[in-house]
Design a protein around this motif. Structure first.
Motif, PDB file in Angstrom:
ATOM      1  N   LYS A  97      56.564  14.564  33.774  1.00  0.00           N
ATOM      2  CA  LYS A  97      56.102  15.947  33.707  1.00  0.00           C
ATOM      3  C   LYS A  97      54.886  16.055  34.616  1.00  0.00           C
ATOM      4  CE  LYS A  97      54.292  19.399  30.468  1.00  0.00           C
ATOM      5  NZ  LYS A  97      53.941  19.673  29.036  1.00  0.00           N
ATOM      6  N   ILE A  98      54.918  17.007  35.561  1.00  0.00           N
ATOM      7  CA  ILE A  98      53.869  17.133  36.559  1.00  0.00           C
ATOM      8  C   ILE A  98      53.070  18.409  36.300  1.00  0.00           C
ATOM      9  CG2 ILE A  98      53.347  17.254  39.021  1.00  0.00           C
ATOM     10  CD1 ILE A  98      54.605  14.630  38.187  1.00  0.00           C
ATOM     11  N   ILE A  99      51.755  18.279  36.244  1.00  0.00           N
ATOM     12  CA  ILE A  99      50.863  19.433  36.105  1.00  0.00           C
ATOM     13  C   ILE A  99      50.016  19.507  37.372  1.00  0.00           C
ATOM     14  CG2 ILE A  99      49.081  20.552  34.729  1.00  0.00           C
ATOM     15  CD1 ILE A  99      50.023  18.907  32.341  1.00  0.00           C
ATOM     16  N   LEU A 100      50.178  20.584  38.111  1.00  0.00           N
ATOM     17  CA  LEU A 100      49.495  20.757  39.390  1.00  0.00           C
ATOM     18  C   LEU A 100      48.340  21.735  39.253  1.00  0.00           C
ATOM     19  CD1 LEU A 100      52.667  21.260  41.631  1.00  0.00           C
ATOM     20  CD2 LEU A 100      51.372  19.141  41.344  1.00  0.00           C
ATOM     21  N   HIS A 101      47.198  21.365  39.809  1.00  0.00           N
ATOM     22  CA  HIS A 101      46.045  22.259  39.903  1.00  0.00           C
ATOM     23  C   HIS A 101      45.711  22.415  41.386  1.00  0.00           C
ATOM     24  CE1 HIS A 101      45.360  21.742  35.548  1.00  0.00           C
ATOM     25  NE2 HIS A 101      45.655  20.466  35.761  1.00  0.00           N
ATOM     26  N   TYR A 102      45.790  23.635  41.893  1.00  0.00           N
ATOM     27  CA  TYR A 102      45.572  23.854  43.323  1.00  0.00           C
ATOM     28  C   TYR A 102      44.916  25.217  43.550  1.00  0.00           C
ATOM     29  CZ  TYR A 102      49.925  26.547  42.825  1.00  0.00           C
ATOM     30  OH  TYR A 102      50.888  27.431  42.417  1.00  0.00           O
ATOM     31  N   THR A 103      44.380  25.394  44.749  1.00  0.00           N
ATOM     32  CA  THR A 103      43.785  26.666  45.132  1.00  0.00           C
ATOM     33  C   THR A 103      44.455  27.177  46.406  1.00  0.00           C
ATOM     34  OG1 THR A 103      42.037  25.665  46.491  1.00  0.00           O
ATOM     35  CG2 THR A 103      41.559  26.007  44.155  1.00  0.00           C
ATOM     36  N   ILE A 104      44.527  28.491  46.520  1.00  0.00           N
ATOM     37  CA  ILE A 104      44.996  29.163  47.728  1.00  0.00           C
ATOM     38  C   ILE A 104      43.881  30.098  48.186  1.00  0.00           C
ATOM     39  CG2 ILE A 104      46.712  30.707  48.729  1.00  0.00           C
ATOM     40  CD1 ILE A 104      48.668  29.774  46.605  1.00  0.00           C
ATOM     41  N   SER A 105      43.469  29.949  49.433  1.00  0.00           N
ATOM     42  CA  SER A 105      42.400  30.788  49.971  1.00  0.00           C
ATOM     43  C   SER A 105      42.877  31.470  51.249  1.00  0.00           C
ATOM     44  CB  SER A 105      41.143  29.960  50.246  1.00  0.00           C
ATOM     45  OG  SER A 105      41.397  28.960  51.208  1.00  0.00           O
ATOM     46  N   PHE A 106      42.270  32.624  51.551  1.00  0.00           N
ATOM     47  CA  PHE A 106      42.624  33.381  52.762  1.00  0.00           C
ATOM     48  C   PHE A 106      41.568  34.461  52.978  1.00  0.00           C
ATOM     49  CE2 PHE A 106      44.775  35.118  49.084  1.00  0.00           C
ATOM     50  CZ  PHE A 106      44.525  36.482  49.148  1.00  0.00           C
ATOM     51  N   TYR A 107      41.606  35.043  54.171  1.00  0.00           N
ATOM     52  CA  TYR A 107      40.736  36.161  54.513  1.00  0.00           C
ATOM     53  C   TYR A 107      41.578  37.423  54.658  1.00  0.00           C
ATOM     54  CZ  TYR A 107      36.907  32.927  55.549  1.00  0.00           C
ATOM     55  OH  TYR A 107      35.928  31.969  55.457  1.00  0.00           O
ATOM     56  N   SER A 108      41.058  38.537  54.146  1.00  0.00           N
ATOM     57  CA  SER A 108      41.702  39.832  54.311  1.00  0.00           C
ATOM     58  C   SER A 108      40.786  40.737  55.125  1.00  0.00           C
ATOM     59  CB  SER A 108      41.998  40.474  52.945  1.00  0.00           C
ATOM     60  OG  SER A 108      43.026  39.782  52.280  1.00  0.00           O
ATOM     61  N   ASP A 109      41.337  41.319  56.168  1.00  0.00           N
ATOM     62  CA  ASP A 109      40.573  42.196  57.055  1.00  0.00           C
ATOM     63  C   ASP A 109      40.823  43.655  56.685  1.00  0.00           C
ATOM     64  OD1 ASP A 109      39.724  39.934  58.434  1.00  0.00           O
ATOM     65  OD2 ASP A 109      41.394  40.049  59.857  1.00  0.00           O
ATOM     66  N   TYR A 110      39.758  44.442  56.763  1.00  0.00           N
ATOM     67  CA  TYR A 110      39.885  45.873  56.511  1.00  0.00           C
ATOM     68  C   TYR A 110      38.983  46.636  57.479  1.00  0.00           C
ATOM     69  CZ  TYR A 110      35.422  45.556  53.988  1.00  0.00           C
ATOM     70  OH  TYR A 110      34.105  45.348  53.651  1.00  0.00           O
ATOM     71  N   LEU A 111      39.270  47.903  57.647  1.00  0.00           N
ATOM     72  CA  LEU A 111      38.523  48.776  58.548  1.00  0.00           C
ATOM     73  C   LEU A 111      37.613  49.660  57.713  1.00  0.00           C
ATOM     74  CD1 LEU A 111      38.607  49.239  61.686  1.00  0.00           C
ATOM     75  CD2 LEU A 111      39.976  51.268  61.195  1.00  0.00           C
ATOM     76  N   ASP A 112      36.317  49.742  58.111  1.00  0.00           N
ATOM     77  CA  ASP A 112      35.410  50.627  57.386  1.00  0.00           C
ATOM     78  C   ASP A 112      35.376  52.005  58.043  1.00  0.00           C
ATOM     79  OD1 ASP A 112      33.814  50.398  59.606  1.00  0.00           O
ATOM     80  OD2 ASP A 112      32.217  49.260  58.645  1.00  0.00           O
ATOM     81  N   CYS A 113      34.633  52.907  57.470  1.00  0.00           N
ATOM     82  CA  CYS A 113      34.597  54.290  57.955  1.00  0.00           C
ATOM     83  C   CYS A 113      33.918  54.421  59.315  1.00  0.00           C
ATOM     84  CB  CYS A 113      33.888  55.183  56.934  1.00  0.00           C
ATOM     85  SG  CYS A 113      34.792  55.336  55.376  1.00  0.00           S
ATOM     86  N   ASP A 114      33.183  53.401  59.736  1.00  0.00           N
ATOM     87  CA  ASP A 114      32.559  53.416  61.063  1.00  0.00           C
ATOM     88  C   ASP A 114      33.461  52.804  62.137  1.00  0.00           C
ATOM     89  OD1 ASP A 114      30.252  54.563  60.007  1.00  0.00           O
ATOM     90  OD2 ASP A 114      29.406  52.601  59.488  1.00  0.00           O
ATOM     91  N   GLY A 115      34.683  52.409  61.751  1.00  0.00           N
ATOM     92  CA  GLY A 115      35.618  51.837  62.708  1.00  0.00           C
ATOM     93  C   GLY A 115      35.411  50.364  62.956  1.00  0.00           C
ATOM     94  N   LYS A 116      34.611  49.690  62.150  1.00  0.00           N
ATOM     95  CA  LYS A 116      34.359  48.269  62.320  1.00  0.00           C
ATOM     96  C   LYS A 116      35.298  47.459  61.418  1.00  0.00           C
ATOM     97  CE  LYS A 116      29.448  48.839  63.446  1.00  0.00           C
ATOM     98  NZ  LYS A 116      28.058  48.478  63.060  1.00  0.00           N
ATOM     99  N   THR A 117      35.751  46.308  61.936  1.00  0.00           N
ATOM    100  CA  THR A 117      36.620  45.420  61.169  1.00  0.00           C
ATOM    101  C   THR A 117      35.773  44.437  60.374  1.00  0.00           C
ATOM    102  OG1 THR A 117      38.364  45.574  62.831  1.00  0.00           O
ATOM    103  CG2 THR A 117      38.472  43.728  61.291  1.00  0.00           C
TER     104      THR A 117
END
Length: 254
Positions: A97-117
């Protein structure tokens, strides 16, 4: 009919014709990780408060954002295996029986009201349980030339393909604007054991030809002249004017 080895240049490539390869030069013994068992974890996770489930995760919501306008995309997905618990099963032999503990990470980009990412960092912590997984222990004990004993030749390996299926900027219960994302991912869990395999071989791989040089820039008008004339209209997908006689005969038989 034997193949002339002198006319054969060994190199990596697709074997697409039977009987076109000469006999191997030798049988060699190599030491490689062999996959003894594998299984697939498929998850589609949305944000939800409370304990994590197979369909939700409480860490898929960003911190409050300053004047966000719209979600763009996500990038730099990374999978990190934190720990593995292997619990032997009484029967059948070699299964655990295998119990896995792991993490997933990432970056999410968004646009603000001034047009900057701008970017928001996400990291989720997950635990999955595989109830029955063939993960036998090594029968031999290995040691290195430095005198260090290898305690466990048995490896648990994870491979992931992930993507953000949906991103939405909304207001939370405190009226702060946040980014909620829907994460979809596939993880292949592999049990690998370092073994010796006997395989046929031809020789060492040859030195590749020189192909690391910079490609010369092509004049855009010359490239345009060489390009084929494009289609002016899209493909038509129309129903036939007359019924297929073969299909009508089958209908009559029914």
């Amino acid at each position: 009919m034997s193949i002339n080895f002198k006319k054969f240049v060994p190199r990596p490539g697709l074997v697409n014709k039977q009987g076109r390869l000469p006999d191997p030069a030798e049988l060699v013994c190599i030491e490689v990780p062999k996959v003894f068992d594998q299984c697939l974890i498929k998850r589609c996770l949305v944000y939800c408060e409370g304990p994590d489930t197979n369909t939700s995760d409480c860490e898929l919501r960003s911190d409050p954002l300053a004047n966000p306008k719209r979600y763009i995309s996500s990038r730099d997905f990374k999978l990190t295996l934190i720990s593995v618990d292997k619990i032997p099963l009484k029967k059948p032999h070699g299964f655990k029986k295998i119990i896995l503990h792991y993490t997933i990470s990432f970056y999410s980009d968004y646009l603000d009201c001034d047009g900057k990412t701008k970017s928001e960092y996400f990291e989720i912590n997950r635990t999955d349980v595989i109830g029955k997984f063939y993960c036998p222990d090594s029968l031999s004990q290995a040691t290195t030339t430095l005198g260090e004993e290898i305690c466990d030749n048995n490896l648990i390996k994870l491979e992931m393909v992930a993507d953000i299926l949906h991103g939405e900027i909304l207001k939370d219960e405190h009226c702060d604007e946040v980014l909620d994302v829907t994460l979809g991912y596939y993880i292949v869990v592999k049990c690998e054991l370092l073994v010796q395999l006997l395989i046929p071989a031809y020789d060492y791989c040859p030195v590749p030809r020189e192909s690391c040089e910079e490609e010369p820039e092509e004049d855009p008008c010359e490239a345009f002249d060489k390009a084929p004339v494009p289609k002016f209209y899209p493909d038509q997908h129309l129903d036939p004017l007359f019924p297929d006689p073969d299909c009508s005969d089958e209908d009559d038989l029914d």
